[in-house]
Write a protein that holds these residues in place. Structure first.
Motif, PDB file in Angstrom:
ATOM      1  N   MET A  53       8.516  11.838   2.931  1.00  0.00           N
ATOM      2  CA  MET A  53       7.658  11.765   1.749  1.00  0.00           C
ATOM      3  C   MET A  53       6.190  11.862   2.154  1.00  0.00           C
ATOM      4  SD  MET A  53       7.266   8.866  -1.212  1.00  0.00           S
ATOM      5  CE  MET A  53       8.833   9.174  -1.979  1.00  0.00           C
ATOM      6  N   PHE A  54       5.843  11.236   3.266  1.00  0.00           N
ATOM      7  CA  PHE A  54       4.464  11.264   3.744  1.00  0.00           C
ATOM      8  C   PHE A  54       4.030  12.702   4.030  1.00  0.00           C
ATOM      9  CE2 PHE A  54       1.297  10.213   7.220  1.00  0.00           C
ATOM     10  CZ  PHE A  54       0.346   9.702   6.369  1.00  0.00           C
ATOM     11  N   LYS A  97      -6.019  11.028  -7.292  1.00  0.00           N
ATOM     12  CA  LYS A  97      -5.864   9.589  -7.060  1.00  0.00           C
ATOM     13  C   LYS A  97      -5.181   9.328  -5.723  1.00  0.00           C
ATOM     14  CE  LYS A  97      -5.905   7.753 -11.751  1.00  0.00           C
ATOM     15  NZ  LYS A  97      -5.127   7.085 -12.793  1.00  0.00           N
ATOM     16  N   LEU A  98      -4.180  10.148  -5.386  1.00  0.00           N
ATOM     17  CA  LEU A  98      -3.491   9.988  -4.109  1.00  0.00           C
ATOM     18  C   LEU A  98      -4.457  10.224  -2.953  1.00  0.00           C
ATOM     19  CD1 LEU A  98      -0.967   9.527  -2.407  1.00  0.00           C
ATOM     20  CD2 LEU A  98      -0.423  11.956  -2.683  1.00  0.00           C
ATOM     21  N   LYS A  99      -5.232  11.287  -3.032  1.00  0.00           N
ATOM     22  CA  LYS A  99      -6.192  11.587  -1.969  1.00  0.00           C
ATOM     23  C   LYS A  99      -7.208  10.454  -1.841  1.00  0.00           C
ATOM     24  CE  LYS A  99      -9.427  15.085  -0.279  1.00  0.00           C
ATOM     25  NZ  LYS A  99     -10.073  14.117   0.548  1.00  0.00           N
ATOM     26  N   GLN A 100      -7.706   9.961  -2.954  1.00  0.00           N
ATOM     27  CA  GLN A 100      -8.681   8.870  -2.921  1.00  0.00           C
ATOM     28  C   GLN A 100      -8.067   7.611  -2.306  1.00  0.00           C
ATOM     29  OE1 GLN A 100     -12.019   8.973  -3.719  1.00  0.00           O
ATOM     30  NE2 GLN A 100     -11.984   6.967  -2.752  1.00  0.00           N
ATOM     31  N   TYR A 101      -6.837   7.304  -2.693  1.00  0.00           N
ATOM     32  CA  TYR A 101      -6.167   6.118  -2.165  1.00  0.00           C
ATOM     33  C   TYR A 101      -5.942   6.259  -0.660  1.00  0.00           C
ATOM     34  CZ  TYR A 101      -3.219   1.983  -2.152  1.00  0.00           C
ATOM     35  OH  TYR A 101      -2.713   0.730  -1.907  1.00  0.00           O
ATOM     36  N   MET A 102      -5.548   7.463  -0.239  1.00  0.00           N
ATOM     37  CA  MET A 102      -5.337   7.694   1.190  1.00  0.00           C
ATOM     38  C   MET A 102      -6.658   7.630   1.950  1.00  0.00           C
ATOM     39  SD  MET A 102      -2.315  10.536   1.110  1.00  0.00           S
ATOM     40  CE  MET A 102      -2.139  10.711   2.865  1.00  0.00           C
ATOM     41  N   ASP A 103      -7.726   8.153   1.357  1.00  0.00           N
ATOM     42  CA  ASP A 103      -9.046   8.056   1.986  1.00  0.00           C
ATOM     43  C   ASP A 103      -9.457   6.598   2.156  1.00  0.00           C
ATOM     44  OD1 ASP A 103      -9.363  10.800   2.223  1.00  0.00           O
ATOM     45  OD2 ASP A 103     -10.574  10.991   0.402  1.00  0.00           O
ATOM     46  N   ASP A 104      -9.209   5.800   1.129  1.00  0.00           N
ATOM     47  CA  ASP A 104      -9.590   4.387   1.161  1.00  0.00           C
ATOM     48  C   ASP A 104      -8.777   3.585   2.181  1.00  0.00           C
ATOM     49  OD1 ASP A 104     -11.384   4.975  -0.850  1.00  0.00           O
ATOM     50  OD2 ASP A 104     -10.160   4.108  -2.456  1.00  0.00           O
ATOM     51  N   TYR A 124       2.098   9.560  -5.510  1.00  0.00           N
ATOM     52  CA  TYR A 124       2.712  10.846  -5.167  1.00  0.00           C
ATOM     53  C   TYR A 124       3.698  11.268  -6.259  1.00  0.00           C
ATOM     54  CZ  TYR A 124       5.901  14.158  -3.020  1.00  0.00           C
ATOM     55  OH  TYR A 124       6.691  15.249  -2.781  1.00  0.00           O
ATOM     56  N   LYS A 125       4.540  10.335  -6.665  1.00  0.00           N
ATOM     57  CA  LYS A 125       5.553  10.649  -7.676  1.00  0.00           C
ATOM     58  C   LYS A 125       4.934  10.980  -9.025  1.00  0.00           C
ATOM     59  CE  LYS A 125       9.096   7.992  -5.337  1.00  0.00           C
ATOM     60  NZ  LYS A 125       9.814   6.730  -5.247  1.00  0.00           N
ATOM     61  N   SER A 126       3.749  10.425  -9.300  1.00  0.00           N
ATOM     62  CA  SER A 126       3.077  10.730 -10.566  1.00  0.00           C
ATOM     63  C   SER A 126       2.448  12.123 -10.538  1.00  0.00           C
ATOM     64  CB  SER A 126       2.001   9.683 -10.868  1.00  0.00           C
ATOM     65  OG  SER A 126       0.864   9.881 -10.042  1.00  0.00           O
ATOM     66  N   GLY A 127       2.262  12.677  -9.336  1.00  0.00           N
ATOM     67  CA  GLY A 127       1.697  14.020  -9.202  1.00  0.00           C
ATOM     68  C   GLY A 127       0.183  14.072  -9.298  1.00  0.00           C
ATOM     69  N   ASP A 128      -0.478  12.926  -9.280  1.00  0.00           N
ATOM     70  CA  ASP A 128      -1.937  12.881  -9.393  1.00  0.00           C
ATOM     71  C   ASP A 128      -2.563  13.058  -8.007  1.00  0.00           C
ATOM     72  OD1 ASP A 128      -4.621  12.306  -9.806  1.00  0.00           O
ATOM     73  OD2 ASP A 128      -4.189  10.771 -11.319  1.00  0.00           O
ATOM     74  N   LYS A 129      -2.900  14.293  -7.673  1.00  0.00           N
ATOM     75  CA  LYS A 129      -3.431  14.617  -6.345  1.00  0.00           C
ATOM     76  C   LYS A 129      -4.730  13.881  -6.052  1.00  0.00           C
ATOM     77  CE  LYS A 129      -1.663  19.331  -6.428  1.00  0.00           C
ATOM     78  NZ  LYS A 129      -2.019  20.738  -6.339  1.00  0.00           N
ATOM     79  N   LYS A 138       0.839  -1.206   0.000  1.00  0.00           N
ATOM     80  CA  LYS A 138       0.000   0.000   0.000  1.00  0.00           C
ATOM     81  C   LYS A 138       0.871   1.253   0.000  1.00  0.00           C
ATOM     82  CE  LYS A 138      -3.883  -2.171   2.269  1.00  0.00           C
ATOM     83  NZ  LYS A 138      -5.224  -1.852   2.578  1.00  0.00           N
ATOM     84  N   TRP A 139       1.940   1.234   0.798  1.00  0.00           N
ATOM     85  CA  TRP A 139       2.842   2.381   0.833  1.00  0.00           C
ATOM     86  C   TRP A 139       3.507   2.573  -0.535  1.00  0.00           C
ATOM     87  CZ3 TRP A 139       3.783   6.840   2.568  1.00  0.00           C
ATOM     88  CH2 TRP A 139       5.015   7.451   2.319  1.00  0.00           C
ATOM     89  N   ASN A 140       3.920   1.483  -1.149  1.00  0.00           N
ATOM     90  CA  ASN A 140       4.542   1.584  -2.474  1.00  0.00           C
ATOM     91  C   ASN A 140       3.567   2.209  -3.474  1.00  0.00           C
ATOM     92  OD1 ASN A 140       6.862   0.422  -1.454  1.00  0.00           O
ATOM     93  ND2 ASN A 140       6.405  -1.618  -2.244  1.00  0.00           N
ATOM     94  N   GLN A 141       2.301   1.829  -3.395  1.00  0.00           N
ATOM     95  CA  GLN A 141       1.289   2.400  -4.286  1.00  0.00           C
ATOM     96  C   GLN A 141       1.106   3.896  -4.003  1.00  0.00           C
ATOM     97  OE1 GLN A 141      -0.157   1.007  -6.908  1.00  0.00           O
ATOM     98  NE2 GLN A 141      -1.282   2.875  -7.343  1.00  0.00           N
TER      99      GLN A 141
END
Length: 170
Positions: free
Chosen positions: A123-124, A98-105, A91-96, A83-86
């Motif tokens: 990084m976190f 998707k990152l927010k959604q993944y963190m919410d999930d 984060y590295k892709s810059g897609d805010k 999950k952390w790797n994802q």
């Protein structure tokens, strides 16, 4: 049956050699009543066993993980690493979004990732800066390591004068 994040934190603490109730309580920052309920649950599920040993001052009780408990911790840590790797890739892709959604999930696993040292804290905190959010929106205040309580926007630096201030020791 997948354990709750606090169950996993307690199980991980025991697996890492913390065998006494008071030390588990201090390390995990879980109150005594809740910790007792978690320990009872872990024992019922066969994840830990209680061992009484003879000590100089009388009998002492130690908690140890069973093989089943060890396997459970190892599997969950592996899953959290994935999950952390994802999250890192997002984060590295810059897609805010998707990152927010993944963190919410995966919000419930963030304190557990911190406890097990899975995530790169720098990084976190930068992830929160990228999203313009505060770490405390996702992680309980007591789980945030000292020095990272800030909003994540600037890593806690005071740049109110608009510039950088380097002290090179002269």
């Amino acid at each position: 049956m997948e354990p709750e994040p606090k169950d996993l934190i307690v199980l991980g603490a025991i697996k890492n050699g913390i065998k006494k109730f008071d030390k588990i309580k201090k390390t995990t920052q879980i109150d005594a009543e809740e910790l007792n309920a978690i320990l009872e649950s872990l024992e019922k599920r066969g994840m830990i066993s209680v061992q009484e040993k003879k000590g100089w001052l009388g009998p002492k009780v130690e908690l140890v993980t069973t093989e089943k408990g060890d396997r459970e911790v190892d599997e969950r840590v592996h899953e959290m690493q994935e999950k952390w790797n994802q999250m890192s890739l997002l984060y590295k892709s810059g897609d805010k979004q998707k990152l927010k959604q993944y963190m919410d999930d995966n919000k419930s696993f963030l304190p557990t990732m911190m406890f097990f040292g899975i995530m790169d804290m720098m990084m976190f905190s930068m992830m929160f800066g990228m999203m313009g959010m505060m770490m405390s929106d996702y992680v309980p205040q007591e789980s945030i390591p000292d020095g990272l309580e800030g909003d994540g926007m600037d890593g806690g630096a005071d740049m109110s004068d608009g510039g950088f201030d380097f002290d090179i020791g002269f």
